[in-house]
Design an enzyme around this catalytic site. Structure first.
Site, PDB file in Angstrom:
ATOM      1  N   GLY A   1       0.988  -1.346  -0.128  1.00  0.00           N
ATOM      2  CA  GLY A   1      -0.019   0.109  -0.112  1.00  0.00           C
ATOM      3  C   GLY A   1       0.811   1.212  -0.019  1.00  0.00           C
ATOM      4  CD  GLU A   2       2.252   5.636  -0.919  1.00  0.00           C
ATOM      5  OE1 GLU A   2       1.944   4.653  -2.266  1.00  0.00           O
ATOM      6  OE2 GLU A   2       3.346   5.794  -0.867  1.00  0.00           O
ATOM      7  CB  SER A   3       5.230   3.075   4.044  1.00  0.00           C
ATOM      8  OG  SER A   3       5.807   3.788   3.320  1.00  0.00           O
TER       9      SER A   3
ATOM     10  CB  CYS B   1       5.415  -3.789  -1.282  1.00  0.00           C
ATOM     11  SG  CYS B   1       5.915  -2.515  -2.264  1.00  0.00           S
TER      12      CYS B   1
ATOM     13  NE  ARG C   1       7.512   5.491   1.231  1.00  0.00           N
ATOM     14  CZ  ARG C   1       6.794   6.516   0.974  1.00  0.00           C
ATOM     15  NH1 ARG C   1       7.094   7.706   0.774  1.00  0.00           N
ATOM     16  NH2 ARG C   1       5.633   6.262  -0.086  1.00  0.00           N
TER      17      ARG C   1
ATOM     18  CB  ILE D   1       3.646  -2.140  -7.117  1.00  0.00           C
ATOM     19  CG1 ILE D   1       3.094  -3.457  -7.874  1.00  0.00           C
ATOM     20  CG2 ILE D   1       2.854  -0.984  -7.470  1.00  0.00           C
ATOM     21  CD1 ILE D   1       1.830  -3.846  -7.695  1.00  0.00           C
ATOM     22  NE  ARG D   2       3.795   3.989  -6.372  1.00  0.00           N
ATOM     23  CZ  ARG D   2       3.733   4.572  -5.166  1.00  0.00           C
ATOM     24  NH1 ARG D   2       4.396   5.645  -4.689  1.00  0.00           N
ATOM     25  NH2 ARG D   2       2.571   4.178  -4.248  1.00  0.00           N
TER      26      ARG D   2
ATOM     27  CG  HIS E   1       2.873  -6.491  -4.128  1.00  0.00           C
ATOM     28  ND1 HIS E   1       2.420  -5.965  -2.875  1.00  0.00           N
ATOM     29  CD2 HIS E   1       3.780  -5.395  -4.422  1.00  0.00           C
ATOM     30  CE1 HIS E   1       2.685  -4.804  -2.913  1.00  0.00           C
ATOM     31  NE2 HIS E   1       3.322  -4.400  -3.785  1.00  0.00           N
TER      32      HIS E   1
ATOM     33  CD  GLU F   1       0.700  -8.615  -1.611  1.00  0.00           C
ATOM     34  OE1 GLU F   1       1.747  -9.455  -1.323  1.00  0.00           O
ATOM     35  OE2 GLU F   1       0.958  -7.466  -1.541  1.00  0.00           O
TER      36      GLU F   1
HETATM   37  N1  GLN Z   1       5.630   2.930  -2.503  1.00  0.00           N
HETATM   38  C1  GLN Z   1       4.921   2.373  -1.452  1.00  0.00           C
HETATM   39  C2  GLN Z   1       5.571   3.065  -0.230  1.00  0.00           C
HETATM   40  O1  GLN Z   1       6.476   3.627  -0.222  1.00  0.00           O
HETATM   41  C3  GLN Z   1       5.156   0.769  -1.355  1.00  0.00           C
HETATM   42  C4  GLN Z   1       4.376   0.238  -2.615  1.00  0.00           C
HETATM   43  C5  GLN Z   1       3.766  -0.855  -2.313  1.00  0.00           C
HETATM   44  O2  GLN Z   1       3.443  -1.362  -1.388  1.00  0.00           O
HETATM   45  N2  GLN Z   1       3.351  -1.482  -3.554  1.00  0.00           N
HETATM   46  O3  GLN Z   1       5.023   2.876   0.815  1.00  0.00           O
END
Ligand code: GLN
Length: 189
Positions: free
Chosen positions: A48-50, A79, A106, A136-137, A172, A174
């Site tokens: 997700g997005e930390s 991630c 990150r 993913i990122r 990921h 999952e």
């Molecule tokens: N870029 C996200 C972060 O820094 C992590 C990306 C992800 O969980 N797919 O939190």
């Protein structure tokens, strides 16, 4: 073996982890507040997005609860989840949980457009056949410290690490239908 996992469900792709646990026939709870952890004997922190996870974990008072939980039960972070379990993060907007001795950067593999998948063998499993790793990122593990075992490298970078109680992945598992990494967590932590 953990039999009732919690999945932190404030934000991110927690539903994908839930689908994987369903596939493995493992009970789970979605964790949105501290009392949700009561039946659990392990925890997954999803992608997700930390930065957002940090804000929401503070809002729902999950920092003390998860910190205490992690003293007794295993945690897997994927991630953004890996960023959350790290000791150190290169972004001060993130408050990591300090559960594993790694420093992470990150978005070190580039932006959304640079997301990619690659097939990687899993040498730590009885069945090491290639696994589809989805990035993913993704964060990068810049350094690993004492007590950390590197399970997997990709292009000379560690991408999956563990200590006694924490499993952390830059990618990921999952997002595939291949349950081998979730099963590894269930059977070895
Ligand atoms: N870029 C996200 C972060 O820094 C992590 C990306 C992800 O969980 N797919 O939190």
């Amino acid at each position: 073996m953990a039999r009732h996992l919690g999945i932190l469900a404030l934000q991110g792709d927690f539903a994908k982890h839930a689908a994987m646990l369903k596939q493995l026939d493992v009970a789970y709870s979605l964790i949105k507040k501290p009392s949700d952890l009561a039946p659990c004997d392990g925890l997954i922190i999803p992608g997700g997005e930390s930065t957002t996870m940090t804000i929401l974990m503070h809002k729902y008072e999950l920092y003390p609860a998860v910190t205490e939980f992690a003293q007794n039960y295993p945690v897997m972070g994927t991630c953004a989840g890996m960023i959350m379990v790290a000791n150190q993060v290169d972004d001060e907007r993130v408050d990591p949980l300090h559960l594993i001795n790694i420093k992470v950067l990150r978005n070190a593999y580039g932006r959304q457009i640079d997301s990619f998948t690659t097939m990687i063998e899993l040498p730590f499993l009885d069945d090491p056949s290639p696994f589809q790793a989805v990035f993913i990122r993704a964060p990068q593990i810049e350094t690993t410290g004492e007590g950390v075992m590197i399970l997997l490298h990709w292009q000379d970078q560690p991408i999956m690490v563990r200590n006694e109680t924490v499993l952390a992945l830059a990618f990921h598992p999952e997002l595939t239908r291949d349950p081998r990494i979730h099963r590894y967590f269930l059977e070895n932590f």
